[in-house]
Enzyme design. Sequence first.
Site, short mmCIF file in Angstrom:
data_model
loop_
_atom_site.label_atom_id
_atom_site.label_comp_id
_atom_site.label_asym_id
_atom_site.label_seq_id
_atom_site.Cartn_x
_atom_site.Cartn_y
_atom_site.Cartn_z
CG ASP A 1 -1.81 -1.13 1.34
OD1 ASP A 1 -2.19 -1.70 0.01
OD2 ASP A 1 -2.35 -1.66 2.32
CE LYS B 1 -3.83 -6.75 0.59
NZ LYS B 1 -4.42 -4.97 0.61
CG ASP C 1 -7.40 -5.72 -1.59
OD1 ASP C 1 -8.37 -6.12 -1.93
OD2 ASP C 1 -7.24 -5.24 -0.54
CE LYS D 1 -11.08 -5.14 0.65
NZ LYS D 1 -9.79 -4.58 0.40
CG PHE D 2 -13.94 -6.35 -9.14
CD1 PHE D 2 -14.01 -5.25 -10.11
CD2 PHE D 2 -13.16 -7.20 -9.12
CE1 PHE D 2 -12.75 -5.10 -10.58
CE2 PHE D 2 -12.00 -7.06 -9.93
CZ PHE D 2 -12.05 -6.37 -10.78
CG ASP E 1 -21.89 -1.41 -9.38
OD1 ASP E 1 -22.92 -1.75 -9.66
OD2 ASP E 1 -20.87 -0.43 -9.18
CB THR F 1 -20.88 -2.39 -13.13
OG1 THR F 1 -21.84 -1.62 -13.62
CG2 THR F 1 -19.90 -1.33 -12.85
CE1 TYR G 1 -2.13 -4.60 11.83
CE2 TYR G 1 -2.01 -3.29 13.56
CZ TYR G 1 -2.06 -3.25 12.39
OH TYR G 1 -1.84 -2.35 11.50
NE ARG H 1 -1.13 0.03 8.30
CZ ARG H 1 -2.15 0.39 8.99
NH1 ARG H 1 -2.64 1.52 9.49
NH2 ARG H 1 -3.43 -0.51 9.19
#
Length: 377
Positions: free
Chosen positions: A46, A68, A103, A105-106, A108, A112, A327, A346
Amino acid sequence: MCAASNRHPTFRASFTERASNATHPLANYLFRLMELKKSNLCLSADVTSARELLTIADRIGPSIVILKTHYDLVSGWDFHPQTGTGAKLGALARRHGFLIFEDRKFGDIGSTVQLQYTAGNARVIDWAHIVNVNMIPGKAAVTALQQAAARWRSRVNYEVRTSVSVGTPVSDSFDEEDENPTPAPPMVPKELPPPSNLYNNGRKGSIVSITTLTQSFEPVDSPRFPSGIAEGDELVFAGIEEPPWERGLLILAQMSSAGNLITKEYTQACVEAAREHKDFVMGFISQETLNSEQADDFISMTPGCQLPPEEDEDDGSIAGDGLGQQYNTPSKLVGLGGSDIIIVGRGILKAASPQVEAERYRRKAWKAYQNRTEQQS
């Protein structure tokens, strides 16, 4: 976590054993890759710039089996299909031996999510081996993504070849096809008007040349080596073949954040959808293994994993991040919960030495897997 009396056969099975039983080609590949690299670590990269993403993928790649991504976080993402950021990530995945998991996360309606997966600037399906889906819209979203992946798979290893030929036809070339042609019926002359002298000045007309344009679909032998691949990017991780063309889906079945609204009924619906789409669904994003029926062999990938500081490993506590994230350690997630792959972000990225910390997570997660499956370290 898994109760001891309800442990599924996959809880004790090695990744090698599970690879031999896996029906999904990409799951089979991933199990074998994990055994080869002795890693069940996924890095959640990220980061917010393309340069940082490629740098961290190169440095941490040797320790992980999955990278990811969140491409929409990344400024400077180059969308060029052959030389852009996705292609460069693919080259690093080849070199270091890991799969790419977008990642996304479809979540819809079916039409779409199909467009989000296969179209637009990003064309996620071209460079991401794995994606995931939020099941709130229902099973139709899973079906739609599977259909889109199947259409892409049917065309992806073919390319259009175009050839152009220019030449003047010769009478002999026609005679070669049949040495004894059937005589044509005699032509009946017709009255024709005299030719105009405006342009040809009385000269006879003739065919100068014919241009022929042909297009055909030809197979491309390698799923990794598209035409135009940069020199040096053809390096492949030793000990395993290229990943299969098939794409894989993970269903978001459980979350690690405090106060999330996922219910047991929702999670069960995710499991049912996975069983109905086993040719496409590899497994789940979950907090524990969700294999319960005898035929289940889904992969569980679990976020929210963190280790205490190295000096406090034995009795150190792990606090949340203050933003809802909770965590757990690899020993709890893998050893007790039956998760197959831990997802760490992280905890690695913010370490003084991300490479050293990635190796610490890899060792701890692999040891938890060995203890769970009762293998010798």
